[in-house]
Structure formats: structure tokens, C-alpha cells
Design an enzyme around this catalytic site. Structure first.
Site, mmCIF file in Angstrom:
data_model
loop_
_atom_site.group_PDB
_atom_site.id
_atom_site.type_symbol
_atom_site.label_atom_id
_atom_site.label_comp_id
_atom_site.label_asym_id
_atom_site.label_seq_id
_atom_site.Cartn_x
_atom_site.Cartn_y
_atom_site.Cartn_z
ATOM 1 N N LYS A 54 0.821 -1.242 0.142
ATOM 2 C CA LYS A 54 -0.131 -0.068 0.149
ATOM 3 C C LYS A 54 0.877 1.275 0.114
ATOM 4 C CE LYS A 54 -0.312 -0.103 5.094
ATOM 5 N NZ LYS A 54 -1.147 -0.536 6.144
ATOM 6 N N TYR A 284 15.195 30.450 6.867
ATOM 7 C CA TYR A 284 13.863 31.065 7.372
ATOM 8 C C TYR A 284 13.944 31.219 8.731
ATOM 9 C CZ TYR A 284 12.009 30.708 2.550
ATOM 10 O OH TYR A 284 11.951 30.666 1.246
HETATM 11 C C1 LIG Z 1 -0.419 -1.563 6.814
HETATM 12 C C2 LIG Z 1 -0.948 -2.877 7.205
HETATM 13 C C3 LIG Z 1 -0.225 -4.251 7.533
HETATM 14 C C4 LIG Z 1 1.436 -4.121 7.383
HETATM 15 O O1 LIG Z 1 1.730 -3.753 8.562
HETATM 16 P P1 LIG Z 1 3.708 -3.664 8.945
HETATM 17 O O2 LIG Z 1 3.492 -3.233 10.252
HETATM 18 O O3 LIG Z 1 4.145 -2.604 8.157
HETATM 19 O O4 LIG Z 1 3.996 -4.856 8.600
HETATM 20 C C5 LIG Z 1 -0.760 -5.290 7.824
HETATM 21 N N1 LIG Z 1 -2.111 -5.358 7.782
HETATM 22 C C6 LIG Z 1 -2.768 -4.367 7.685
HETATM 23 C C7 LIG Z 1 -4.233 -4.487 7.883
HETATM 24 C C8 LIG Z 1 -2.252 -3.051 7.405
HETATM 25 O O5 LIG Z 1 -3.203 -1.852 7.401
#
Ligand SMILES: *Cc1c(COP(=O)(O)O)cnc(C)c1O
Length: 413
Positions: A54, A284
Site C-alpha cells: 500500500k 527562514y
Molecule cells: C499496513 C498494514 C499491514 C502491514 O503492517 P506492517 O507493520 O508494516 O507490517 C498489515 N495489515 C494491515 C491491515 C495493514 O493496514
């Protein structure tokens, strides 16, 4: 890992690298991704591994990471949104692929048509069934239960009826319950008791589902920290995000200690190098002033590239030295103080020298964790927020057969 040197001639990719990529890039080592997949798959075995890609694979690039992960032993892919899943299908990726975060506007019909597995917390069920009817194709559904995280997933109270309805639709041929899953809240803090409580709740809902006739291909609960620290949460499938990218989910435990290799190196070159007098204000707000005559280096990355504006003090490595960012980080640039180089008096200028914000941490090099500390956030956010303005450059795109034996082979290889 070796990141491309500013003037190196031993680049691991063939062909010319465009100048704009040499100027500023996030270098993604696909061999590091494959190494991490092999390592995590071996730890998860006999459970299968879902590569969570994702958010453009946490900033690493969803399509190349997905391909590398599948090539190294991942058998599933996971994303939040159906739109992310459709992009992977459009790239020709056919592996089992789950999307779990929807709204009433989500395109369930497209998901069914593309053979994308759909996470379902309850309200989605009618829409998924309508999509299956319209597509004349059974939907593939993973029922999600909230065992304590308080985000999506059916409540324990609603679980019975969700399972019952889903099985009715399965009996009508409109869907298949492929999976049952939940998500952990505190697995990155192994001493906390809530993971045990969530695990117990998950076992209970699995028993209820089993009694209702659900026979899922995959039951899944573990994220990266649980994959690494809690074999009792692995069930049939682990969903691994952070670990794929070689980063540690644990405070006080490094990637190296976990046998993982950070895959992203954020690097650029020094874009200006000049001598300044004592008391020169920087950036800045003029929150930093030089103490004594000095030489400033300008680094052409800023919050427009996803470097957190609050992360003053974050390290930038130039010629083997880590310099903290001084003064405010701006949209396009930030400044480091080299100390006096006397460029104007014939000292060597560092204009054009490679500058690394973070990478694999070898030889004392800076890490995503250093930037997380400077920004008051975690390493997940540091890599994920690197913006599309920074070109991604992929190295080690083809598997190196000789390196493929560096961890015990899992059963899926
Ligand atoms: C993002 C996510 C993961 C992965 O989590 P990590 O800690 O990066 O391994 C797994 N399951 C769900 C439902 C998620 O949203």
C-alpha cells in the site's frame, strides 16, 4: 548496499542514468527487498507471506516491489484501497491480492471483475454482492473482525450475523469467504498484554466462523512486528509491510539485528558550498547562526520532497561525515554546516559531492530511524512520505542467483 557514487563508474545498472536522477533520487535496492522477503518468509513458514505494498509500497514503488517480492517467495499482495489493487492488476500482476479499506464510493464491481479479494467489515457486504451479481462472478471476500484496534472490522457483537449473512451468500454462489482476518494494535511493543487479548479474541471468532461452516483458505493476523516476535500469531498468512523494506518496527532493535536490509537510500548532491563569516544566519527565521567563520553546504531536498519540516538536526552524510541539518528545512532545500573549508582560499569545495540523508546505515551512515527521531515520528512515515517529486531509481532489478542462498530457504522457494 552500494548507492551510486556521484562520479562512480561501477554502477549496478546498465545504461545511462538521467541527470535529474543523479541530482536527487530515492535509490531502491530490489535485492534488499528480495533478501527481506526470503528472511521473513523463512520466519513465517509454514505460513505464507503477503507483501503489503500500500501507499506505493511505503514510498518504494508498488509495481517493482510487488514483482520483486513475488519473485522471492511472497505469495500474496496486500493494499489498502481497491484503486491501489487495480493499478497492480493494470501492470499485469496476477497474484492473489487483497484490498481492505473501502468507502461507499469504492469500485467493488471493478474489484470483482479484476479478481481482487475484498476485505469486508460488514457494511460492504451488500455492495460486494451487488457487484458479484452485476459481474456474474463470485466475489472473493476476507471477513474482518475488530479484536481491539478500534478501526475497521466487525465488532465481536456483530460477528455472528456477519458470518451468517456471508455464508448465505456463499451458498447462493455469490461469494466465497476466502479469509478471516484482524489487525494488531501493539505488536511493536512485545511486553504489552493486549496482543494476547487480541489473539484470544481472534481464536474465538475463528471458532464461531468454523461452527458456521466457514472454511477459509487463509486466517491472518500478524503484521511485521508480530511476524518477527510472535509465531503464535502467524496462522496461515502473515501480512508484512515495514519488514519488506528492511526497517525495524521495534524501538531499540536495528534492522541489522533483525537480519533485514533497508532498501531505500535517499541521496542527492551538494548544490552550493560557500564560506560565510561568523554569525551568519541560516534559512527562514535565522534560527541558526554560525559560530566562527564557516562553510555552508546547501542540500536540494526539502518538505516538498517529503523531508519533514520539523526535522532540523537530521543527519546528512557527505564524504563519510554525518552533518546535522542547521536552521529550518524549507520546501526545496536545507543547509548543513561543514565547518571552515576555506574554499575561497583554495580549500576543496564540496559542491557536487554526494549527500545521503538515509540508507542502509552501514559504516555509521544515517538511517530512516535517525530522521524519525529528528521529526518525532516513526520510520514508516519517513520512507512513505518521500514525495513523487523525488525520482525512484531501481538497482539490482534482476535476482542475483549467487546471493539467493544467504538465508535458509523457506518452503515456498
Ligand atoms: C499496513 C498494514 C499491514 C502491514 O503492517 P506492517 O507493520 O508494516 O507490517 C498489515 N495489515 C494491515 C491491515 C495493514 O493496514
Amino acid at each position: 548496499m552500494t548507492y551510486p557514487a556521484a562520479t562512480g563508474d561501477s554502477r549496478p545498472v546498465s545504461g545511462a542514468v538521467p541527470a535529474y536522477v543523479e541530482e536527487r533520487s530515492a535509490v531502491i535496492d530490489l535485492e534488499a527487498i528480495r533478501h527481506n522477503v526470503r528472511r521473513l518468509a523463512a520466519m513465517a513458514s509454514p505460513a505464507q507471506l503477503m507483501a503489503v505494498v500500500k501507499a506505493d509500497a511505503y514510498g518504494h514503488g508498488a509495481v517493482p516491489v510487488a514483482r520483486a517480492a513475488l519473485g522471492a517467495g511472497a505469495s500474496w499482495l496486500g493494499v489498502a484501497h481497491i484503486s491501489e489493487a487495480l493499478a497492480l492488476r493494470a501492470a499485469g500482476i496476477e497474484a492473489p491480492l487483497l484490498a481492505w479499506l473501502h468507502t461507499p464510493e469504492s469500485n467493488f464491481a471493478a474489484a470483482v471483475a479484476a479478481g481482487i479479494d475484498i476485505g469486508c467489515s460488514g457494511w460492504e457486504l451488500q455492495r460486494i454482492v451487488a457487484a458479484a451479481r452485476a459481474q456474474e462472478r463470485p466475489a472473493r471476500v476476507h471477513l474482518k473482525v475488530d479484536t481491539g484496534l478500534g478501526r475497521n472490522g466487525a465488532t465481536l457483537n456483530a460477528w455472528d450475523s456477519l458470518v451468517g449473512e456471508a455464508m448465505d451468500y456463499q451458498d447462493q454462489g455469490l461469494l466465497r469467504v476466502v479469509g478471516v482476518f484482524s489487525h494488531l494494535a501493539v505488536a511493536d511493543e512485545p511486553d504489552r498484554p493486549e496482543t494476547d487479548e487480541q489473539l484470544e479474541a481472534f481464536r474465538e471468532v475463528l471458532a464461531i466462523a468454523h461452527d458456521a461452516g466457514v472454511d477459509p483458505e487463509v486466517r491472518h493476523l500478524a503484521n511485521t512486528p508480530a511476524t518477527l516476535s510472535r509465531p503464535d500469531t502467524h496462522f496461515d498468512l502473515v501480512r508484512v509491510g515495514l519488514g519488506l523494506y528492511g526497517l525495524s518496527p521495534f524501538e531499540g532493535q536495528s534492522s541489522k539485528e533483525l537480519g533485514l536490509r533497508p532498501a531505500m537510500t535517499l541521496r542527492t548532491v551538494v548544490s552550493h558550498c560557500k564560506d560565510v563569516p561568523d554569525g551568519q544566519g541560516v534559512s527562514y527565521g535565522l534560527n541558526y547562526r554560525t559560530r566562527g567563520a564557516s562553510t555552508l553546504g546547501l542540500i536540494p531536498l526539502g518538505y516538498g520532497d517529503g523531508v519533514p519540516r520539523v526535522a532540523t538536526g537530521g543527519p546528512v552524510r557527505v564524504e563519510g561525515v554525518n552533518y546535522p541539518v542547521v536552521g529550518r528545512i524549507a520546501m526545496d532545500q536545507m543547509v548543513i554546516d561543514f565547518g571552515p573549508l576555506h574554499v575561497s582560499a583554495g580549500g576543496r569545495s564540496l559542491l557536487g559531492a554526494e549527500a545521503v540523508l538515509f540508507g542502509d546505515g552501514a559504516d555509521g551512515g544515517p538511517t530512516a530511524e535517525d530522521w524519525a527521531r529528528a521529526a518525532g515520528t516513526n520510520n514508516y512515515e519517513i520512507v512513505t512520505r518521500i514525495s513523487p517529486r523525488v525520482p525512484r531509481r531501481y538497482i539490482n532489478e534482476e535476482p542475483d542467483r549467487s546471493a539467493a542462498q544467504d538465508v535458509p530457504a523457506g518452503p515456498r522457494q
